[in-house]
Design a protein around this motif. Structure first.
Motif, PDB file in Angstrom:
ATOM      1  N   LYS A  45      48.905  48.779  30.273  1.00 11.45           N
ATOM      2  CA  LYS A  45      48.759  49.653  31.450  1.00 11.45           C
ATOM      3  C   LYS A  45      48.208  48.906  32.658  1.00 11.45           C
ATOM      4  CE  LYS A  45      44.147  51.308  30.077  1.00 11.45           C
ATOM      5  NZ  LYS A  45      43.322  52.496  29.811  1.00 11.45           N
ATOM      6  N   TYR A  46      47.423  47.833  32.411  1.00 12.15           N
ATOM      7  CA  TYR A  46      46.828  47.101  33.533  1.00 12.15           C
ATOM      8  C   TYR A  46      47.877  46.276  34.269  1.00 12.15           C
ATOM      9  CZ  TYR A  46      42.531  48.414  31.149  1.00 12.15           C
ATOM     10  OH  TYR A  46      41.523  49.123  30.553  1.00 12.15           O
ATOM     11  N   SER A  47      48.795  45.654  33.530  1.00 12.28           N
ATOM     12  CA  SER A  47      49.847  44.885  34.191  1.00 12.28           C
ATOM     13  C   SER A  47      50.773  45.809  34.979  1.00 12.28           C
ATOM     14  CB  SER A  47      50.644  44.079  33.164  1.00 12.28           C
ATOM     15  OG  SER A  47      51.264  44.938  32.221  1.00 12.28           O
ATOM     16  N   THR A  48      51.019  47.013  34.440  1.00  9.36           N
ATOM     17  CA  THR A  48      51.834  48.003  35.154  1.00  9.36           C
ATOM     18  C   THR A  48      51.156  48.423  36.452  1.00  9.36           C
ATOM     19  OG1 THR A  48      52.680  48.821  33.035  1.00  9.36           O
ATOM     20  CG2 THR A  48      52.986  50.235  34.966  1.00  9.36           C
ATOM     21  N   LEU A  49      49.845  48.648  36.389  1.00 13.90           N
ATOM     22  CA  LEU A  49      49.066  49.028  37.571  1.00 13.90           C
ATOM     23  C   LEU A  49      49.089  47.917  38.615  1.00 13.90           C
ATOM     24  CD1 LEU A  49      47.146  51.266  38.665  1.00 13.90           C
ATOM     25  CD2 LEU A  49      45.264  49.977  37.647  1.00 13.90           C
ATOM     26  N   LEU A  50      48.979  46.687  38.155  1.00 12.19           N
ATOM     27  CA  LEU A  50      48.965  45.540  39.064  1.00 12.19           C
ATOM     28  C   LEU A  50      50.306  45.391  39.774  1.00 12.19           C
ATOM     29  CD1 LEU A  50      47.263  43.034  39.972  1.00 12.19           C
ATOM     30  CD2 LEU A  50      48.375  41.775  38.138  1.00 12.19           C
ATOM     31  N   ASN A  51      51.394  45.540  39.040  1.00 12.11           N
ATOM     32  CA  ASN A  51      52.721  45.368  39.631  1.00 12.11           C
ATOM     33  C   ASN A  51      53.057  46.476  40.622  1.00 12.11           C
ATOM     34  OD1 ASN A  51      53.648  42.929  38.371  1.00 12.11           O
ATOM     35  ND2 ASN A  51      53.720  44.045  36.451  1.00 12.11           N
ATOM     36  N   SER A  52      52.605  47.679  40.316  1.00 14.53           N
ATOM     37  CA  SER A  52      52.865  48.774  41.257  1.00 14.53           C
ATOM     38  C   SER A  52      52.093  48.564  42.560  1.00 14.53           C
ATOM     39  CB  SER A  52      52.479  50.112  40.623  1.00 14.53           C
ATOM     40  OG  SER A  52      51.089  50.132  40.327  1.00 14.53           O
ATOM     41  N   PHE A  53      50.907  47.957  42.465  1.00  9.46           N
ATOM     42  CA  PHE A  53      50.106  47.690  43.664  1.00  9.46           C
ATOM     43  C   PHE A  53      50.807  46.664  44.564  1.00  9.46           C
ATOM     44  CE2 PHE A  53      46.848  45.072  45.783  1.00  9.46           C
ATOM     45  CZ  PHE A  53      46.216  46.051  46.553  1.00  9.46           C
ATOM     46  N   PHE A  54      51.395  45.628  43.948  1.00  3.02           N
ATOM     47  CA  PHE A  54      52.070  44.585  44.719  1.00  3.02           C
ATOM     48  C   PHE A  54      53.569  44.858  44.903  1.00  3.02           C
ATOM     49  CE2 PHE A  54      48.379  42.085  43.176  1.00  3.02           C
ATOM     50  CZ  PHE A  54      47.931  41.599  44.399  1.00  3.02           C
ATOM     51  N   ASN A  55      54.003  46.043  44.506  1.00  2.37           N
ATOM     52  CA  ASN A  55      55.411  46.442  44.651  1.00  2.37           C
ATOM     53  C   ASN A  55      56.330  45.458  43.929  1.00  2.37           C
ATOM     54  OD1 ASN A  55      57.577  48.019  45.519  1.00  2.37           O
ATOM     55  ND2 ASN A  55      57.778  46.895  47.461  1.00  2.37           N
ATOM     56  N   ARG A  56      55.965  45.169  42.676  1.00  3.61           N
ATOM     57  CA  ARG A  56      56.765  44.268  41.864  1.00  3.61           C
ATOM     58  C   ARG A  56      57.328  45.022  40.660  1.00  3.61           C
ATOM     59  NH1 ARG A  56      52.161  39.613  41.180  1.00  3.61           N
ATOM     60  NH2 ARG A  56      52.162  38.779  43.308  1.00  3.61           N
TER      61      ARG A  56
END
Length: 690
Positions: A417-428
């Motif tokens: 869930k943390y990698s998903t959260l990180l990618n959504s923040f950087f629009n990746r």
């Protein structure tokens, strides 16, 4: 460290040009007639005050000094002989031996014990009293004096217990139980915990790591049987215990600097020989030696051309081999270009090739190396025109010098869930592997952070606590993601620091320490005009972004507690490709140091709590005040006695000119301009000026 000249001469036949002071060492009340019986060698003595560096524990004894002098004098060509202290070789059979058990193999490397029966506690002979008195040690009794003598002779601490006080005839080296109260021989009661190493019998503790005994285990007049312990402990463990419990003994001093594990049994044999010699009784000996994980001598490659390049002089191969032989460094194998040598374990300071070269220079004589009358200055290194590989080597070596270790983690990750959260923040968008080998590795990594967290967890679970209280890692590698229907890969430099939250004494603040490391990288790279803003990174709290030309260069902050509990982790991620491009575009500029003094003024401000120090810094920099050299925050406060929407900064201003000494009038005018500007732009309230 005090060294008795006459004591030293027992091991090496030398004549040191030292000022001799005639002294008469006698017991109180000794008749004058009996003084004639004192041998002249015992009467006249010289005390040498020797300063030994902390890493040279092999020289913290009389025999150690003699061994080092022998190597130097023998190489110089003097006729000199080295006599090793005599020991007892045979072991007598008796039934009073004590069993030894080691439960902490990492903390206690080796433990040798000796049981001795049929002894008598009595005053020491005059020669032994004289030897100890010459270096400031007071005589206690024959057994304790022999133990002190061996410690100052060989540098090996020895502790002693009354066998009749040892329950079930067992010696156990283990960690203490929580809330264990220990009354030591200095009559101080200490509270121990699970991190403290103790020597105990089947029921009670007898000693704290061999550095101070329990008051109950002391010898007494009726003692007939004793147990001697000679150990090699982890220096880090002894240092922590001594500092925690405020223990300062000679044993602790030696143990915390490192003891030769190969000397523990030898020291006991030497002690047995002396006890047998001075008691003149039929004593019985039995040695028990426990060495769970033997330590072997390290093998180091020594290159002849490296010796020549470092020393600036060609030393013949025969002389190099002779020096190594005199230092008891064994040549394992060799050819025309280099040697592989085995370094004895008592030389804990010799770990690298450069250490061996230093030893060769020390024995060869630094005075024999001629220094040129001409001073040569290397040209200024053209850092900013190097290739990416060369820049990488320089910056990563800088991190290694700061104590960081490089890691390499897998480029494939599991979904969380943390990698998903990180990618959504950087629009990746994460890149999925169509046919993964393992279901735990079905995504390409989109950040270096998670691989570094895995590495930290792995090390925390497998390495001794004393070695992982502060873990510092870095990794340079690529990340992979999809953005706007394009597959992208970028190179980043990740830097992480772990500090145990439960540590009582915090050595540094990890966030500011890591921020300082990043700023040191910038300084070495010539990057000065960067800005800082607060960031809203989804996984980092109190995070900041460091920008160059309004483009993000670094993300830095503390990892949120819910990701890795009970661990304080600070992480910085540097855009490596952007950093390289900045460095390669930079040109070297030279600015001479000012020969005029720097003046400092402090200013306390009350401002809105939404205004950061970086904003203050950038506003003042834009004014182009050429006498302001540096601005830094001195103090920060918010809380009681201040309005809820306000906070207080104390800012230090450093003034300097390249042309003249700044007068008080010039500095005051500059400060007035700064105050007016801050009031106008930030509506700041000036609280105090210094």
């Amino acid at each position: 460290m005090k060294i008795s000249y006459n004591w030293l001469k027992k091991y090496i036949s030398i004549d040191i040009n030292a000022e001799k002071v005639s002294v008469i060492l006698t017991d109180i009340g000794l008749p004058v007639k009996s003084i004639k019986k004192i041998i002249l060698d015992e009467v006249e003595d010289s005390i040498l005050d020797v300063e030994v560096t902390p890493n040279r524990t092999d020289a913290m004894s009389h025999y150690g000094i003699a061994r080092d002098l022998y190597a130097f004098l023998k190489f110089r060509g003097d006729t000199v002989h080295l006599s090793k202290p005599v020991i007892i070789n045979e072991e007598t059979n008796h039934h009073n031996h004590v069993q030894v058990f080691i439960q902490e193999n990492i903390k206690c490397i080796r433990y040798s014990g000796m049981s001795i029966s049929e002894i008598r506690i009595e005053p020491s002979p005059h020669w032994l009293v004289s030897r100890l008195k010459s270096i400031g040690i007071k005589s206690i009794n024959n057994i304790m004096d022999v133990i002190s003598f061996v410690m100052y002779e060989l540098g090996q601490p020895i502790h002693v217990f009354d066998i009749d006080q040892i329950e079930e005839k067992k010696i156990i080296i283990k960690n203490a139980e929580k809330n264990t109260y220990f009354q030591s021989s200095d009559r101080i009661t200490r509270k121990l915990d699970e991190e403290d190493l103790i020597i105990c019998d089947a029921k009670k503790p007898l000693s704290i790591a061999g550095i101070i005994n329990s008051i109950q285990s002391n010898l007494h007049v009726d003692t007939k049987r004793i147990f001697l312990g000679s150990a090699c402990f982890s220096p880090v463990v002894i240092r922590i215990i001594g500092k925690k419990h405020l223990i300062k003994t000679e044993s602790q001093y030696l143990f915390e600097r490192g003891i030769d594990p190969n000397q523990t049994a030898y020291a006991l044999q030497r002690t047995a020989f002396l006890i047998k010699s001075i008691t003149k009784r039929k004593t019985y000996f039995h040695i028990t030696d426990v060495y769970p994980s033997p330590i072997y001598p390290s093998i180091i490659k020594l290159r002849y051309n490296k010796i020549r390049n470092v020393l600036g002089k060609e030393i013949s191969k025969n002389k190099i081999k002779k020096i190594l032989s005199l230092l008891e460094i064994v040549i394992h194998s060799e050819n025309n270009k280099y040697l592989f040598v085995c370094v004895p374990l008592y030389r804990i300071d010799v770990k690298r090739e450069i250490d061996l070269i230093e030893e060769i220079l020390r024995i060869y004589g630094i005075n024999k190396i001629k220094i040129s009358d001409r001073v040569k200055i290397s040209p200024l290194p053209n850092f900013f025109y190097k290739t990416e590989h060369q820049i990488q080597k320089i910056l990563l070596e800088q991190l290694i010098c700061y104590g960081f270790q490089e890691i390499i983690s897998s480029t494939m990750r599991n979904e969380n869930k943390y990698s998903t959260l990180l990618n959504s923040f950087f629009n990746r968008e994460e890149i999925r592997i169509i046919n993964p080998i393992n279901q735990n590795y079905k995504l390409m990594r989109s950040s270096l952070l998670f691989g570094m967290i895995d590495c930290i967890e792995y090390n925390c679970n497998r390495i001794n606590y004393y070695n992982n209280s502060n873990i510092k890692f870095f990794e340079i590698g690529k990340i992979y993601y999809k953005q706007n229907d394009k597959f992208l890969e970028k190179t980043y430099l990740g830097i992480v620091i772990l500090q145990q939250i439960e540590k009582k004494h915090v050595e540094f603040q990890p966030f500011f320490y890591l921020k300082g490391i990043v700023e040191q990288i910038f300084q070495k790279s010539g990057i000065n005009n960067y800005t800082q803003i607060f960031s809203k990174h989804p996984l980092l709290e109190n995070s900041i972004s460091m920008l160059y030309n309004n483009k993000n260069l670094v993300e830095l902050g503390k990892l949120k507690n819910n990701i890795l509990k009970k661990k304080e982790i600070v992480y910085a991620e540097i855009d490596w490709e952007y950093l390289i491009s900045i460095i390669q575009e930079k040109k070297i500029t030279y600015v001479p140091f000012s020969k005029y003094p720097t003046s400092r003024r402090d200013l306390s401000l009350l401002i809105d709590n939404t205004i950061s120090f970086e904003k203050i810094n950038q506003l003042i920099r834009k004014k182009e005040n050429h006498v302001i050299k540096k601005i830094q925050i001195y103090d920060f406060y918010e809380g009681e006695n201040l309005p809820k929407s306000k906070k207080s900064y104390t800012v230090s201003f450093f003034f300097e000119s390249q042309k003249e000494t700044l007068t008080d009038k010039i500095i005051k005018n500059s400060m007035k301009e700064i105050e007016f500007f801050l009031k106008k732009e930030l509506k700041a309230e000036i609280r105090e000026k210094k």
